[in-house]
Design a protein around this motif. Structure first.
Motif, short mmCIF file in Angstrom:
data_model
loop_
_atom_site.label_atom_id
_atom_site.label_comp_id
_atom_site.label_asym_id
_atom_site.label_seq_id
_atom_site.Cartn_x
_atom_site.Cartn_y
_atom_site.Cartn_z
N VAL A 3 0.83 -1.20 0.00
CA VAL A 3 0.00 0.00 0.00
C VAL A 3 0.86 1.25 0.00
CG1 VAL A 3 -1.63 1.32 1.38
CG2 VAL A 3 -1.96 -1.12 1.09
N ILE A 6 2.07 1.95 -3.49
CA ILE A 6 1.03 2.50 -4.36
C ILE A 6 0.77 3.95 -3.99
CG2 ILE A 6 -1.32 2.21 -5.18
CD1 ILE A 6 -1.19 -0.68 -4.33
N SER A 7 0.77 4.24 -2.70
CA SER A 7 0.55 5.61 -2.25
C SER A 7 1.63 6.53 -2.79
CB SER A 7 0.53 5.67 -0.72
OG SER A 7 -0.51 4.90 -0.20
N LEU A 10 1.16 7.42 -6.42
CA LEU A 10 0.10 8.37 -6.70
C LEU A 10 0.27 9.71 -6.00
CD1 LEU A 10 -3.01 6.00 -6.49
CD2 LEU A 10 -1.93 6.89 -8.55
N SER A 11 1.32 9.84 -5.19
CA SER A 11 1.43 11.01 -4.33
C SER A 11 1.67 12.31 -5.09
CB SER A 11 2.56 10.80 -3.31
OG SER A 11 3.81 10.67 -3.98
N VAL A 71 -6.28 -1.38 0.86
CA VAL A 71 -6.38 -0.18 0.03
C VAL A 71 -7.56 0.71 0.45
CG1 VAL A 71 -6.83 0.68 -2.31
CG2 VAL A 71 -5.14 -1.13 -1.93
N ASP A 74 -6.80 2.45 3.77
CA ASP A 74 -5.62 3.29 3.92
C ASP A 74 -6.02 4.76 3.94
OD1 ASP A 74 -2.47 3.27 3.62
OD2 ASP A 74 -3.23 4.88 2.34
N LEU A 77 -4.38 6.42 0.52
CA LEU A 77 -4.77 5.81 -0.75
C LEU A 77 -6.27 5.58 -0.86
CD1 LEU A 77 -3.75 4.67 -3.41
CD2 LEU A 77 -3.43 2.47 -2.28
N ALA A 81 -8.43 5.98 -4.21
CA ALA A 81 -8.93 4.78 -4.88
C ALA A 81 -10.45 4.83 -5.03
CB ALA A 81 -8.51 3.54 -4.09
N TRP A 333 -11.75 -3.21 -4.71
CA TRP A 333 -10.39 -2.98 -5.22
C TRP A 333 -10.01 -3.97 -6.31
CZ3 TRP A 333 -6.41 0.02 -5.94
CH2 TRP A 333 -5.16 -0.52 -6.18
#
Length: 356
Positions: A3, A6-7, A10-11, A71, A74, A77, A81, A333
């Motif tokens: 996670v 992925i965060s 996308l940050s 996800v 979180d 995220l 998402a 998800w």
């Protein structure tokens, strides 16, 4: 991918302040369809090899069962998402799905409703989840069928548990005059899914099954399925599968296989659904059907929520029965990963939606 990873990926997105309005079990709000859609239509075609790699990564993420819990929960995220998911998911609750189903019915399409939650490994939870399907069977309006993953209601624990719970849903859908359709899962479960479907067909005549054109085995499975009652729903197949047992998603052979199966289904007179967003396939199947249909025909054209309203409308204008497939629940998800993986342009759309 964790996670945190992925965060981090996308940050960089420019985030607007304030709440998303989607925390907890609140309903999803359809994304604005103006600027975000215009932005994606201006993006040039993606490199094919890179697109294929991205799709494989997303399908791999969809297999990570831990992520389906982590996800959405979180704090960083999760809100991003949810913005992506709202394009493909009717909401997180049954009332959300009821509202969306009424909207779809109001424009002349039938509806297929699924409560998401595959790979449930807790027998008590699998039985409790079955109750949501029973409520859906009772509350959904006419014109709505119900779909489900057998692994949601016990197949990942014990086949007999899944059969018992599936039989409860089959009885509830029979009592309310609606179809029940078993969804496709990964190839490692196909034998169990088809075996359980066969047992259900010994008692019920309204339980359908989903088959994947990608899998080579479908050529052998289809003749047997045509001897059973219940609708046969034909999809391309979105799961991560080895090339030894399945066509690549981008391979011309998959188009050939899908069209061959669709023509066989159409010619058989068996209840069937052509579930695809591929314009070329839709038009070629339509041509095979004579370019026109009637509401009483045994076939349907089906698309997923958020992906093919123009296709449904085109087929409806030619007289064909049409159906939109909508999903709901908190375990969105894995579903969303598979939807994005089907078309790499959707990954760019996801970035736009997350930043909206």
């Amino acid at each position: 991918m964790a996670v945190a990873g992925i965060s981090a990926y996308l940050s960089f997105l420019p985030l607007s302040g304030g709440s998303t309005g989607l925390e907890g079990s609140q309903a999803f709000i359809p994304p604005a369809n103006s600027e975000a859609q215009r932005m994606t239509t201006q993006i040039p075609a993606i490199n094919t090899a890179l697109s294929s790699q991205a799709a494989q990564v997303l399908r791999g993420l969809a297999l990570d069962e831990e992520l389906k819990w982590r996800v959405p929960g979180d704090p960083v995220l999760g809100p991003l998402a949810r913005k992506v998911a709202q394009r493909y998911v009717a909401g997180e609750t049954l009332p959300d799905a009821l509202d969306r189903a009424q909207q779809v019915l109001s424009v002349g399409h039938r509806v297929n409703v699924e409560y998401m939650g595959e790979s449930c490994r807790d027998p008590r939870r699998a039985t409790e989840e079955t109750d949501t399907f029973l409520s859906a069977a009772r509350l959904l309006p006419p014109g709505c069928s119900i779909s489900l993953d057998l692994s949601h209601i016990g197949l990942a624990v014990d086949a007999e548990l899944a059969l018992a719970n599936a039989s409860r849903i089959a009885q509830a859908t029979a009592d309310t005059g609606r179809e029940m359709v078993i969804s496709a899962e990964g190839s490692d479960r196909t034998d169990e899914v088809l075996a359980l479907h066969r047992k259900l067909c010994e008692r019920f005549d309204h339980v359908g099954i989903t088959v994947q054109a990608r899998l080579y085995r479908t050529a052998d499975d289809l003749p047997e399925l045509l001897s059973r009652p219940g609708r046969i729903r034909l999809v391309k197949g979105a799961f991560l599968e080895p090339e030894a047992i399945a066509h690549r998603r981008e391979a011309p052979a998959l188009t050939t296989a899908y069209l061959a199966y669709a023509q066989r289904l159409a010619d058989s007179g068996h209840l069937c659904s052509f579930a695809t967003h591929d314009w070329d396939l839709i038009n070629r199947v339509d041509q095979h059907l004579g370019g026109k249909g009637h509401d009483s025909d045994p076939w349907e054209f089906e698309t997923l929520l958020g992906l093919g309203p123009d296709r449904l409308q085109a087929m409806a204008e030619r007289g064909h029965p049409t159906r939109e497939y909508i999903v709901f629940g908190t375990q969105w998800w894995l579903y969303v990963c598979n939807r994005i993986a089907e078309d790499p342009q959707r990954l760019l759309q996801a970035l736009v939606d997350a930043a909206a």
